[in-house]
Write a protein that holds these residues in place. Structure first.
Motif, PDB file in Angstrom:
ATOM      1  N   GLN A  28      71.958 -63.153  24.923  1.00  0.00           N
ATOM      2  CA  GLN A  28      72.478 -64.419  24.405  1.00  0.00           C
ATOM      3  C   GLN A  28      72.215 -65.566  25.357  1.00  0.00           C
ATOM      4  OE1 GLN A  28      76.489 -63.564  23.130  1.00  0.00           O
ATOM      5  NE2 GLN A  28      75.814 -63.407  20.990  1.00  0.00           N
ATOM      6  N   SER A  29      72.237 -65.257  26.671  1.00  0.00           N
ATOM      7  CA  SER A  29      72.000 -66.318  27.652  1.00  0.00           C
ATOM      8  C   SER A  29      70.553 -66.811  27.581  1.00  0.00           C
ATOM      9  CB  SER A  29      72.314 -65.804  29.062  1.00  0.00           C
ATOM     10  OG  SER A  29      71.306 -64.900  29.463  1.00  0.00           O
ATOM     11  N   LEU A  30      69.664 -66.004  27.003  1.00  0.00           N
ATOM     12  CA  LEU A  30      68.254 -66.419  26.915  1.00  0.00           C
ATOM     13  C   LEU A  30      68.011 -67.362  25.725  1.00  0.00           C
ATOM     14  CD1 LEU A  30      66.590 -62.973  27.706  1.00  0.00           C
ATOM     15  CD2 LEU A  30      66.611 -64.965  29.196  1.00  0.00           C
ATOM     16  N   LYS A  31      68.957 -67.368  24.799  1.00  0.00           N
ATOM     17  CA  LYS A  31      68.927 -68.301  23.651  1.00  0.00           C
ATOM     18  C   LYS A  31      67.649 -68.208  22.821  1.00  0.00           C
ATOM     19  CE  LYS A  31      72.264 -71.651  25.355  1.00  0.00           C
ATOM     20  NZ  LYS A  31      72.832 -70.763  26.360  1.00  0.00           N
ATOM     21  N   LYS A  32      67.230 -66.996  22.560  1.00  0.00           N
ATOM     22  CA  LYS A  32      66.063 -66.763  21.699  1.00  0.00           C
ATOM     23  C   LYS A  32      66.430 -65.667  20.705  1.00  0.00           C
ATOM     24  CE  LYS A  32      63.007 -69.535  23.504  1.00  0.00           C
ATOM     25  NZ  LYS A  32      62.783 -69.534  24.917  1.00  0.00           N
ATOM     26  N   GLU A  33      65.543 -65.487  19.718  1.00  0.00           N
ATOM     27  CA  GLU A  33      65.767 -64.409  18.767  1.00  0.00           C
ATOM     28  C   GLU A  33      65.681 -63.056  19.504  1.00  0.00           C
ATOM     29  OE1 GLU A  33      63.714 -62.779  14.670  1.00  0.00           O
ATOM     30  OE2 GLU A  33      62.845 -64.513  15.655  1.00  0.00           O
ATOM     31  N   TYR A  34      66.486 -62.080  19.106  1.00  0.00           N
ATOM     32  CA  TYR A  34      66.387 -60.770  19.762  1.00  0.00           C
ATOM     33  C   TYR A  34      66.810 -59.625  18.846  1.00  0.00           C
ATOM     34  CZ  TYR A  34      71.483 -60.943  20.543  1.00  0.00           C
ATOM     35  OH  TYR A  34      72.849 -60.995  20.374  1.00  0.00           O
ATOM     36  N   GLU A  35      66.399 -58.426  19.215  1.00  0.00           N
ATOM     37  CA  GLU A  35      66.865 -57.214  18.521  1.00  0.00           C
ATOM     38  C   GLU A  35      67.164 -56.144  19.569  1.00  0.00           C
ATOM     39  OE1 GLU A  35      63.650 -55.752  16.014  1.00  0.00           O
ATOM     40  OE2 GLU A  35      62.344 -55.410  17.734  1.00  0.00           O
ATOM     41  N   ILE A  36      68.197 -55.364  19.304  1.00  0.00           N
ATOM     42  CA  ILE A  36      68.523 -54.251  20.200  1.00  0.00           C
ATOM     43  C   ILE A  36      68.346 -52.975  19.385  1.00  0.00           C
ATOM     44  CG2 ILE A  36      70.297 -53.195  21.651  1.00  0.00           C
ATOM     45  CD1 ILE A  36      71.635 -55.954  21.859  1.00  0.00           C
ATOM     46  N   ILE A  37      67.345 -52.186  19.762  1.00  0.00           N
ATOM     47  CA  ILE A  37      67.052 -50.973  18.991  1.00  0.00           C
ATOM     48  C   ILE A  37      67.621 -49.751  19.695  1.00  0.00           C
ATOM     49  CG2 ILE A  37      65.215 -49.534  18.001  1.00  0.00           C
ATOM     50  CD1 ILE A  37      63.422 -51.995  18.014  1.00  0.00           C
ATOM     51  N   PHE A  38      68.602 -49.134  19.087  1.00  0.00           N
ATOM     52  CA  PHE A  38      69.137 -47.875  19.608  1.00  0.00           C
ATOM     53  C   PHE A  38      68.405 -46.730  18.923  1.00  0.00           C
ATOM     54  CE2 PHE A  38      72.723 -50.684  20.488  1.00  0.00           C
ATOM     55  CZ  PHE A  38      73.168 -50.225  21.720  1.00  0.00           C
ATOM     56  N   VAL A  39      67.827 -45.836  19.703  1.00  0.00           N
ATOM     57  CA  VAL A  39      67.221 -44.656  19.099  1.00  0.00           C
ATOM     58  C   VAL A  39      68.152 -43.486  19.388  1.00  0.00           C
ATOM     59  CG1 VAL A  39      65.186 -43.206  18.910  1.00  0.00           C
ATOM     60  CG2 VAL A  39      64.940 -45.614  19.573  1.00  0.00           C
ATOM     61  N   ASN A  40      68.865 -43.059  18.362  1.00  0.00           N
ATOM     62  CA  ASN A  40      69.814 -41.957  18.511  1.00  0.00           C
ATOM     63  C   ASN A  40      69.068 -40.629  18.377  1.00  0.00           C
ATOM     64  OD1 ASN A  40      71.881 -40.107  18.352  1.00  0.00           O
ATOM     65  ND2 ASN A  40      72.598 -40.796  16.346  1.00  0.00           N
ATOM     66  N   ASP A  41      68.887 -39.980  19.531  1.00  0.00           N
ATOM     67  CA  ASP A  41      68.041 -38.792  19.620  1.00  0.00           C
ATOM     68  C   ASP A  41      68.829 -37.524  19.249  1.00  0.00           C
ATOM     69  OD1 ASP A  41      66.037 -37.035  20.252  1.00  0.00           O
ATOM     70  OD2 ASP A  41      66.178 -37.301  22.421  1.00  0.00           O
ATOM     71  N   GLY A  42      69.350 -37.504  18.025  1.00  0.00           N
ATOM     72  CA  GLY A  42      70.059 -36.304  17.556  1.00  0.00           C
ATOM     73  C   GLY A  42      71.364 -36.020  18.278  1.00  0.00           C
ATOM     74  N   SER A  43      72.119 -37.059  18.605  1.00  0.00           N
ATOM     75  CA  SER A  43      73.400 -36.854  19.307  1.00  0.00           C
ATOM     76  C   SER A  43      74.367 -36.091  18.419  1.00  0.00           C
ATOM     77  CB  SER A  43      74.041 -38.204  19.642  1.00  0.00           C
ATOM     78  OG  SER A  43      73.171 -38.998  20.380  1.00  0.00           O
ATOM     79  N   HIS A  44      75.221 -35.243  19.046  1.00  0.00           N
ATOM     80  CA  HIS A  44      76.253 -34.604  18.238  1.00  0.00           C
ATOM     81  C   HIS A  44      77.653 -34.999  18.679  1.00  0.00           C
ATOM     82  CE1 HIS A  44      75.303 -31.773  21.411  1.00  0.00           C
ATOM     83  NE2 HIS A  44      74.121 -31.610  20.873  1.00  0.00           N
ATOM     84  N   ASP A  45      77.779 -36.133  19.359  1.00  0.00           N
ATOM     85  CA  ASP A  45      79.112 -36.682  19.607  1.00  0.00           C
ATOM     86  C   ASP A  45      79.321 -37.861  18.644  1.00  0.00           C
ATOM     87  OD1 ASP A  45      77.408 -38.533  20.641  1.00  0.00           O
ATOM     88  OD2 ASP A  45      78.308 -38.662  22.623  1.00  0.00           O
ATOM     89  N   LYS A  46      80.102 -38.853  19.050  1.00  0.00           N
ATOM     90  CA  LYS A  46      80.407 -39.963  18.136  1.00  0.00           C
ATOM     91  C   LYS A  46      79.354 -41.090  18.182  1.00  0.00           C
ATOM     92  CE  LYS A  46      84.702 -38.986  16.485  1.00  0.00           C
ATOM     93  NZ  LYS A  46      84.347 -37.561  16.487  1.00  0.00           N
ATOM     94  N   THR A  47      78.257 -40.862  18.865  1.00  0.00           N
ATOM     95  CA  THR A  47      77.250 -41.908  19.046  1.00  0.00           C
ATOM     96  C   THR A  47      76.853 -42.586  17.732  1.00  0.00           C
ATOM     97  OG1 THR A  47      76.364 -40.879  21.036  1.00  0.00           O
ATOM     98  CG2 THR A  47      74.858 -42.298  19.829  1.00  0.00           C
ATOM     99  N   LYS A  48      76.563 -41.782  16.707  1.00  0.00           N
ATOM    100  CA  LYS A  48      76.066 -42.319  15.442  1.00  0.00           C
ATOM    101  C   LYS A  48      77.080 -43.282  14.808  1.00  0.00           C
ATOM    102  CE  LYS A  48      74.112 -40.777  11.103  1.00  0.00           C
ATOM    103  NZ  LYS A  48      74.063 -39.688  10.136  1.00  0.00           N
TER     104      LYS A  48
END
Ligand code: UDP
Ligand code: MG
Length: 308
Positions: A28-48
């Motif tokens: 947000q401090s960079l003040k540009k468009e952005y995306e945060i991509i989470f790749v959930n590598d088959g977690s079996h806790d509450k990650t999803k």
């Protein structure tokens, strides 16, 4: 200008909220468009579930859920396949790579570099891990056919051009920091202090660490094959000398029958047998990789995507 952040996650439920807060603040401090991509590598806790909630609160968050655990390097690969930013950062999800230094990295990209990679100055890990890492990087540095910088991990910022280049490599069993060096262009390393994992335990067990190390060595060096050749020819040479020595002892001296030689024979059989199995093992490592490529299976299977 758009920024993409790739975060591979495997059972990181304790870290996700702090991770998102810190990464989001920086972006947000960079003040540009952005995306945060989470790749959930088959977690079996509450990650999803946590990631779904985060996406509902902030639609800059995108999530790729794998159908099972495919491994860290594959998760990063998927992130790179989907990242659309002009500058793409790869970070660990346990906050060992502090997101606050990203603006410095992005700035270097604007100076015309295609890759800005992080060099670990200090590691806050146990002595066993530190020694084995340092040994591995030294060996890799010595034998790899490309110059893979010492103590650089996957933490880096890439230009979109570099991302496209890496995505164009179809190979499996990927060692991303090696592919990154292999691709060339202008690259620069910046030093940083690697923090301790925020919470939870390492998701890189011994088996995964060995796979990564082997992928690094066997994907970027033919020296193990050449070592086999050298060892094989040396033992062949020595055995030829041995044959002549035995013939000489038998026909030209009376000492031959007095040589017991049982221990020598056993040791030699074990030595040659060991050398052969060792060499077959090395060949097997290369063959396994060839077989993997021939099978042409996809590198990962996506169960669901959110936000794309
Ligand atoms: N990770 C992953 N898949 C795996 C193992 C690890 O996506 O099979 C992720 C993990 O969630 C973390 C990063 O890869 O974001 C690095 O893993 P970790 O911190 O456990 O490794 P270490 O720092 O102990 O070497
Ligand atoms: Mg870690």
């Amino acid at each position: 200008m758009k920024y993409s952040i790739i975060l591979p996650v495997y059972n990181e439920q304790e870290n996700l909220t702090s991770l998102f807060t810190r990464v989001n603040k920086v972006l947000q401090s960079l003040k540009k468009e952005y995306e945060i991509i989470f790749v959930n590598d088959g977690s079996h806790d509450k990650t999803k579930e946590i990631l779904e909630d985060l996406h509902k609160k902030n639609n800059n968050i995108k999530v790729i859920n794998f159908s099972r655990n495919f491994g860290h390097q594959t998760a990063v690969t998927a992130g790179l396949d989907f990242a659309s930013g002009d500058a793409v950062a790869i970070l660990d999800a346990d906050l060992q790579d502090p997101p606050e230094i990203l603006p410095k990295f992005f700035a270097k990209l604007n100076e015309g570099y295609e890759v800005v990679y992080a060099i670990r100055k200090k590691r806050k890990e146990n002595i066993f891990k530190r020694v084995s890492y340092s040994l591995f990087y030294k060996i890799l540095h010595m034998i790899a056919s490309v110059d893979i910088p010492l103590d650089s991990g996957d933490f880096c910022v890439l230009s979109q051009r570099m991302v496209k280049t890496i995505n164009s490599f179809p190979e499996r069993n990927r060692f991303i920091r090696g592919l990154r060096s292999w691709a060339g262009f202008k690259q620069i390393g910046l030093e940083y202090d690697r923090d301790k994992r925020l919470a939870g335990t390492s998701k890189y067990g011994l088996k995964k660490l060995f796979k990564l190390a082997f992928d690094g060595i066997f994907s970027f060096s033919f020296i193990p094959l050449q070592i086999m050749f050298v060892l094989g020819s040396t033992s062949l040479f020595l055995s030829i000398i041995g044959i002549f020595w035995a013939i000489y002892m038998k026909f030209f001296t009376t000492a031959y029958n007095r040589v017991p030689g049982f221990a020598t024979t056993t040791i030699l059989i074990m030595f040659v047998g060991g050398l052969q199995l060792f060499s077959i093992g090395i060949m097997g490592e290369y063959l396994r990789r060839v077989y993997d490529e021939v099978k042409q299976r996809p590198q990962y299977i996506i169960e669901s995507k959110i936000g794309f």
